[in-house]
Write a protein that holds these residues in place. Structure first.
Motif, PDB file in Angstrom:
ATOM      1  N   THR A  89       0.853  -1.185   0.000  1.00  0.00           N
ATOM      2  CA  THR A  89       0.000   0.000   0.000  1.00  0.00           C
ATOM      3  C   THR A  89       0.892   1.239   0.000  1.00  0.00           C
ATOM      4  OG1 THR A  89      -0.115  -0.173   2.416  1.00  0.00           O
ATOM      5  CG2 THR A  89      -1.972  -1.070   1.157  1.00  0.00           C
ATOM      6  N   TYR A  90       0.283   2.382  -0.299  1.00  0.00           N
ATOM      7  CA  TYR A  90       1.073   3.612  -0.344  1.00  0.00           C
ATOM      8  C   TYR A  90       1.771   3.884   0.983  1.00  0.00           C
ATOM      9  CZ  TYR A  90       0.488   5.970  -4.857  1.00  0.00           C
ATOM     10  OH  TYR A  90       0.594   6.346  -6.178  1.00  0.00           O
ATOM     11  N   ASP A  91       1.079   3.656   2.095  1.00  0.00           N
ATOM     12  CA  ASP A  91       1.736   3.946   3.365  1.00  0.00           C
ATOM     13  C   ASP A  91       2.921   3.013   3.612  1.00  0.00           C
ATOM     14  OD1 ASP A  91       0.301   1.636   3.939  1.00  0.00           O
ATOM     15  OD2 ASP A  91      -1.089   2.606   5.327  1.00  0.00           O
ATOM     16  N   SER A  92       2.928   1.831   2.956  1.00  0.00           N
ATOM     17  CA  SER A  92       4.074   0.920   3.065  1.00  0.00           C
ATOM     18  C   SER A  92       5.335   1.522   2.465  1.00  0.00           C
ATOM     19  CB  SER A  92       3.766  -0.401   2.341  1.00  0.00           C
ATOM     20  OG  SER A  92       2.628  -1.031   2.855  1.00  0.00           O
ATOM     21  N   LEU A  93       5.175   2.454   1.533  1.00  0.00           N
ATOM     22  CA  LEU A  93       6.339   3.045   0.876  1.00  0.00           C
ATOM     23  C   LEU A  93       7.261   3.752   1.867  1.00  0.00           C
ATOM     24  CD1 LEU A  93       4.683   4.542  -2.353  1.00  0.00           C
ATOM     25  CD2 LEU A  93       5.715   2.284  -2.025  1.00  0.00           C
ATOM     26  N   ASN A  94       6.714   4.114   3.027  1.00  0.00           N
ATOM     27  CA  ASN A  94       7.560   4.737   4.045  1.00  0.00           C
ATOM     28  C   ASN A  94       8.650   3.783   4.522  1.00  0.00           C
ATOM     29  OD1 ASN A  94       6.275   7.491   4.704  1.00  0.00           O
ATOM     30  ND2 ASN A  94       4.515   6.114   4.745  1.00  0.00           N
ATOM     31  N   ASP A  95       8.437   2.472   4.371  1.00  0.00           N
ATOM     32  CA  ASP A  95       9.468   1.496   4.732  1.00  0.00           C
ATOM     33  C   ASP A  95      10.594   1.448   3.712  1.00  0.00           C
ATOM     34  OD1 ASP A  95       8.063   0.770   6.983  1.00  0.00           O
ATOM     35  OD2 ASP A  95       7.167  -1.023   6.095  1.00  0.00           O
ATOM     36  N   PHE A  96      10.357   2.008   2.522  1.00  0.00           N
ATOM     37  CA  PHE A  96      11.336   1.912   1.443  1.00  0.00           C
ATOM     38  C   PHE A  96      12.075   3.229   1.205  1.00  0.00           C
ATOM     39  CE2 PHE A  96       7.774  -0.942  -0.323  1.00  0.00           C
ATOM     40  CZ  PHE A  96       8.120  -1.956   0.558  1.00  0.00           C
ATOM     41  N   GLU A  97      11.904   4.186   2.112  1.00  0.00           N
ATOM     42  CA  GLU A  97      12.535   5.495   1.923  1.00  0.00           C
ATOM     43  C   GLU A  97      14.049   5.369   1.808  1.00  0.00           C
ATOM     44  OE1 GLU A  97      12.830   9.869   4.151  1.00  0.00           O
ATOM     45  OE2 GLU A  97      11.464   8.330   4.910  1.00  0.00           O
ATOM     46  N   SER A  98      14.639   4.401   2.514  1.00  0.00           N
ATOM     47  CA  SER A  98      16.098   4.226   2.472  1.00  0.00           C
ATOM     48  C   SER A  98      16.510   3.037   1.604  1.00  0.00           C
ATOM     49  CB  SER A  98      16.634   4.031   3.899  1.00  0.00           C
ATOM     50  OG  SER A  98      16.044   2.883   4.512  1.00  0.00           O
ATOM     51  N   ALA A  99      15.656   2.648   0.667  1.00  0.00           N
ATOM     52  CA  ALA A  99      15.979   1.504  -0.203  1.00  0.00           C
ATOM     53  C   ALA A  99      17.306   1.728  -0.920  1.00  0.00           C
ATOM     54  CB  ALA A  99      14.856   1.285  -1.212  1.00  0.00           C
ATOM     55  N   PRO A 100      18.191   0.731  -0.922  1.00  0.00           N
ATOM     56  CA  PRO A 100      19.503   0.880  -1.571  1.00  0.00           C
ATOM     57  C   PRO A 100      19.454   0.638  -3.081  1.00  0.00           C
ATOM     58  CG  PRO A 100      19.362  -1.263  -0.531  1.00  0.00           C
ATOM     59  CD  PRO A 100      18.068  -0.564  -0.219  1.00  0.00           C
ATOM     60  N   PHE A 101      18.288   0.765  -3.665  1.00  0.00           N
ATOM     61  CA  PHE A 101      18.131   0.569  -5.096  1.00  0.00           C
ATOM     62  C   PHE A 101      16.978   1.466  -5.563  1.00  0.00           C
ATOM     63  CE2 PHE A 101      15.831  -2.683  -2.736  1.00  0.00           C
ATOM     64  CZ  PHE A 101      14.536  -2.527  -3.202  1.00  0.00           C
ATOM     65  N   VAL A 102      16.825   1.576  -6.873  1.00  0.00           N
ATOM     66  CA  VAL A 102      15.758   2.397  -7.432  1.00  0.00           C
ATOM     67  C   VAL A 102      14.504   1.539  -7.589  1.00  0.00           C
ATOM     68  CG1 VAL A 102      15.036   3.843  -9.355  1.00  0.00           C
ATOM     69  CG2 VAL A 102      17.451   3.786  -8.668  1.00  0.00           C
ATOM     70  N   TYR A 103      13.397   2.024  -7.066  1.00  0.00           N
ATOM     71  CA  TYR A 103      12.134   1.286  -7.188  1.00  0.00           C
ATOM     72  C   TYR A 103      11.057   2.225  -7.707  1.00  0.00           C
ATOM     73  CZ  TYR A 103      10.162   3.584  -3.057  1.00  0.00           C
ATOM     74  OH  TYR A 103       9.654   4.508  -2.188  1.00  0.00           O
ATOM     75  N   ASP A 104       9.955   1.643  -8.152  1.00  0.00           N
ATOM     76  CA  ASP A 104       8.824   2.452  -8.592  1.00  0.00           C
ATOM     77  C   ASP A 104       7.546   1.668  -8.330  1.00  0.00           C
ATOM     78  OD1 ASP A 104       7.489   4.662  -9.592  1.00  0.00           O
ATOM     79  OD2 ASP A 104       8.707   4.786 -11.407  1.00  0.00           O
ATOM     80  N   ILE A 105       6.423   2.264  -8.702  1.00  0.00           N
ATOM     81  CA  ILE A 105       5.132   1.648  -8.423  1.00  0.00           C
ATOM     82  C   ILE A 105       4.287   1.593  -9.694  1.00  0.00           C
ATOM     83  CG2 ILE A 105       5.109   2.324  -5.999  1.00  0.00           C
ATOM     84  CD1 ILE A 105       3.376   4.703  -6.716  1.00  0.00           C
ATOM     85  N   ALA A 106       3.286   0.717  -9.668  1.00  0.00           N
ATOM     86  CA  ALA A 106       2.378   0.547 -10.799  1.00  0.00           C
ATOM     87  C   ALA A 106       1.026   0.099 -10.259  1.00  0.00           C
ATOM     88  CB  ALA A 106       2.934  -0.478 -11.783  1.00  0.00           C
ATOM     89  N   PRO A 107      -0.020   0.231 -11.083  1.00  0.00           N
ATOM     90  CA  PRO A 107      -1.322  -0.287 -10.644  1.00  0.00           C
ATOM     91  C   PRO A 107      -1.270  -1.798 -10.455  1.00  0.00           C
ATOM     92  CG  PRO A 107      -1.563   1.196 -12.522  1.00  0.00           C
ATOM     93  CD  PRO A 107      -0.101   0.914 -12.382  1.00  0.00           C
ATOM     94  N   VAL A 108      -2.130  -2.310  -9.617  1.00  0.00           N
ATOM     95  CA  VAL A 108      -2.233  -3.751  -9.411  1.00  0.00           C
ATOM     96  C   VAL A 108      -2.701  -4.410 -10.722  1.00  0.00           C
ATOM     97  CG1 VAL A 108      -3.542  -5.539  -8.210  1.00  0.00           C
ATOM     98  CG2 VAL A 108      -2.709  -3.542  -6.952  1.00  0.00           C
ATOM     99  N   PRO A 109      -2.093  -5.520 -11.128  1.00  0.00           N
ATOM    100  CA  PRO A 109      -2.591  -6.241 -12.300  1.00  0.00           C
ATOM    101  C   PRO A 109      -4.038  -6.684 -12.085  1.00  0.00           C
ATOM    102  CG  PRO A 109      -0.400  -7.009 -11.687  1.00  0.00           C
ATOM    103  CD  PRO A 109      -0.874  -6.132 -10.568  1.00  0.00           C
ATOM    104  N   TYR A 110      -4.713  -7.074 -13.160  1.00  0.00           N
ATOM    105  CA  TYR A 110      -6.127  -7.396 -13.009  1.00  0.00           C
ATOM    106  C   TYR A 110      -6.498  -8.648 -13.796  1.00  0.00           C
ATOM    107  CZ  TYR A 110      -6.666  -5.178 -17.625  1.00  0.00           C
ATOM    108  OH  TYR A 110      -6.565  -4.861 -18.950  1.00  0.00           O
ATOM    109  N   PHE A 111      -7.703  -9.172 -13.490  1.00  0.00           N
ATOM    110  CA  PHE A 111      -8.267 -10.296 -14.234  1.00  0.00           C
ATOM    111  C   PHE A 111      -9.265  -9.785 -15.265  1.00  0.00           C
ATOM    112  CE2 PHE A 111      -6.845 -12.549 -10.403  1.00  0.00           C
ATOM    113  CZ  PHE A 111      -6.141 -13.584 -10.990  1.00  0.00           C
ATOM    114  N   ARG A 112     -10.457  -9.421 -14.793  1.00  0.00           N
ATOM    115  CA  ARG A 112     -11.508  -9.002 -15.722  1.00  0.00           C
ATOM    116  C   ARG A 112     -11.528  -7.484 -15.934  1.00  0.00           C
ATOM    117  NH1 ARG A 112     -13.090 -13.543 -13.275  1.00  0.00           N
ATOM    118  NH2 ARG A 112     -14.167 -15.134 -14.523  1.00  0.00           N
ATOM    119  N   GLU A 113     -11.370  -6.739 -14.861  1.00  0.00           N
ATOM    120  CA  GLU A 113     -11.322  -5.285 -14.969  1.00  0.00           C
ATOM    121  C   GLU A 113     -10.471  -4.736 -13.828  1.00  0.00           C
ATOM    122  OE1 GLU A 113     -14.915  -3.090 -13.774  1.00  0.00           O
ATOM    123  OE2 GLU A 113     -15.883  -5.051 -13.608  1.00  0.00           O
ATOM    124  N   PRO A 114      -9.832  -3.585 -14.046  1.00  0.00           N
ATOM    125  CA  PRO A 114      -8.957  -3.035 -13.010  1.00  0.00           C
ATOM    126  C   PRO A 114      -9.740  -2.622 -11.765  1.00  0.00           C
ATOM    127  CG  PRO A 114      -8.511  -2.038 -15.158  1.00  0.00           C
ATOM    128  CD  PRO A 114      -9.792  -2.801 -15.286  1.00  0.00           C
TER     129      PRO A 114
END
Length: 473
Positions: A321-346
């Motif tokens: 979740t977005y609030d989880s991103l606070n755990d990655f503030e000091s990530a030693p690599f470059v990360y990004d985010i995307a929408p959750v994949p879907y089955f029938r509709e997003p």
């Protein structure tokens, strides 16, 4: 200017008038017995109509701060007691990190030295009686409440439950994303003010994708796309393509949501769980987590374990979740985010945390002053500039570079992606299964995901358990 814009501006000025007068009374700038300025003066000062000013004064009368004296005006009734005002604030412990809660409380103390916020960590139970008892036992004045826990204070959207709600009905804050209010309304009343929100998203290690020369996830991704990419990213030994904490109430129900599951009851009021849509959703989830070339065999205890695997480069993609991103503030690599994949509709699950006031609090004016501060543009901007959480106030959430300095150096490039996926947001209440039942279902399904029990057996047993529980047996 459109009629809608004019109404919005008037509403904002009205809130400013209410907050200003409330603060002047609570802080002792206006003493008991003092008359506030005449209505015409307030009209001129706050650029409001006489009718709107009277509406605002009625709010303060309802709070016990003013009384109207016929043919004379409005008189202050509440005597300020600056040295004695202590607000007991029940908060979710995770907010200390996710929104820098203590810094916000310190800032409030600087503005209102006569009001002290006594912060008390709480975790709510899935039992209405116990939660109401806790409000009384701990003498809480203000509390955080999420879209799940509101069920155990206000009940479902029915008149008889709303009448017994222990939370104070509140006036909506202008500028907050309107869709955030939905879970906190009962019988047309708003019982908590949305403060932050956090949709479920896909977070990924950009360096892993670059290494394998794979295109990064985007809004077109289905779960088949994720599975294919994840297998390529995985070496099947010490790095896997995808992971999430399976039993989490904000993870596996996503598959129900994307399969358009809405739980129904039969003529006897029993929940129907052994249904083709339900089984299709749970089977799709199982196929992902049982893929040895994609998903590691790892028994996590909570979401923090999934975050640790991601931070240690053991998995390339995780649901978070977005609030989880606070755990990655000091990530030693470059990360990004995307929408959750879907089955029938997003579609994706949405979480929200709001602020509520105990209806039996004896310190409501000071408590409302605290809520005014927490939802002020100034404080919501602090949240935006110093955390990776999303403020509930739209103007602050969508800030992109004027009027402040972003203090997060490792903010994802696509941080504002949430704006594009708002139409996909759904609260878990969309499933129409009470949250305690949903969580119990998740616990029982561990046997299915571990291949220790057949799905039909588990669903049939759950139907019986829910029916027995509902009948008090």
């Amino acid at each position: 200017m459109s009629a809608t814009s004019k109404r919005s501006g008037s509403r904002t000025r009205l809130e400013h008038m209410i907050q200003t007068l409330r603060e002047e009374i609570v802080t002792g700038q206006r003493s008991a017995g003092d008359y506030i300025p005449p209505e015409l003066s307030l009209c001129e000062q706050f650029q409001l109509s006489k009718k709107t000013v009277r509406k605002g004064l009625d709010v303060l009368v309802g709070e016990g701060l003013l009384e109207k004296v016929p043919r004379i005006g409005a008189r202050v009734t509440a005597a300020a007691q600056p040295e004695d005002v202590v607000i007991k604030f029940g908060y979710y412990p995770k907010l200390v990190r996710e929104i820098k809660l203590q810094q916000m409380i310190d800032a409030f103390h600087e503005l209102h030295s006569h009001i002290r916020i006594q912060a008390i960590p709480v975790s709510h139970h899935y039992d209405k009686t116990r939660n109401i008892q806790r409000l009384q036992d701990d003498s809480l004045d203000v509390l955080t409440i999420n879209a799940h826990d509101i069920e155990y204070f206000a009940g479902p959207d029915k008149d008889e439950d709303a009448d017994t709600c222990p939370l104070e009905p509140l006036t909506p804050v202008d500028g907050v994303y309107p869709f955030l209010e939905q879970p906190f309304r009962r019988d047309g009343k708003l019982y908590a003010l949305p403060f932050v929100f956090t949709p479920v998203i896909l977070c990924y290690n950009k360096e892993h994708f670059l290494e394998k020369e794979l295109p990064e996830p985007d809004s077109s991704w289905t779960w088949d796309d994720l599975q294919q990419a994840g297998r390529t990213l995985s070496n099947g030994v010490d790095r896997f393509g995808f992971y999430f904490h399976l039993p989490s109430g904000n993870r596996w129900p996503l598959f129900l949501l994307q399969h358009n599951v809405v739980f129904q009851t039969d003529e006897q009021g029993r929940y129907i769980l052994n249904d083709s849509k339900v089984k299709g959703a749970l089977s799709a989830c199982r196929d992902l987590v049982r893929d040895p070339k994609l998903f590691p065999v790892f028994l996590s205890e909570n979401d923090n374990d999934a975050h640790a695997l991601f931070m240690n480069r053991k998995v390339s993609m995780i649901l978070c979740t977005y609030d989880s991103l606070n755990d990655f503030e000091s990530a030693p690599f470059v990360y990004d985010i995307a929408p959750v994949p879907y089955f029938r509709e997003p579609k994706t699950l949405l979480g929200a945390i709001a602020l509520a006031i105990h209806a039996r609090s004896g310190k409501k004016p000071a408590a409302k002053l605290f809520l005014d501060f927490m939802l002020s543009h100034q404080n919501q901007m602090y949240l935006r500039l110093n955390t990776l959480s999303i403020p509930g106030l739209k103007r602050a959430a969508e800030w992109v570079g004027e009027g402040g300095t972003d203090n997060i150096t490792n903010r994802p490039y696509r941080f504002h992606m949430y704006r594009d996926i708002i139409p996909t947001f759904r609260f878990s209440s969309t499933l129409q299964l009470p949250i305690d039942r949903l969580l119990q279902m998740g616990q029982e399904l561990k046997l299915y995901w571990s291949q220790l029990e057949e799905l039909d057996t588990i669903l049939d047993q759950l139907e019986d358990k829910f029916a027995t529980s509902a009948s008090g047996g």
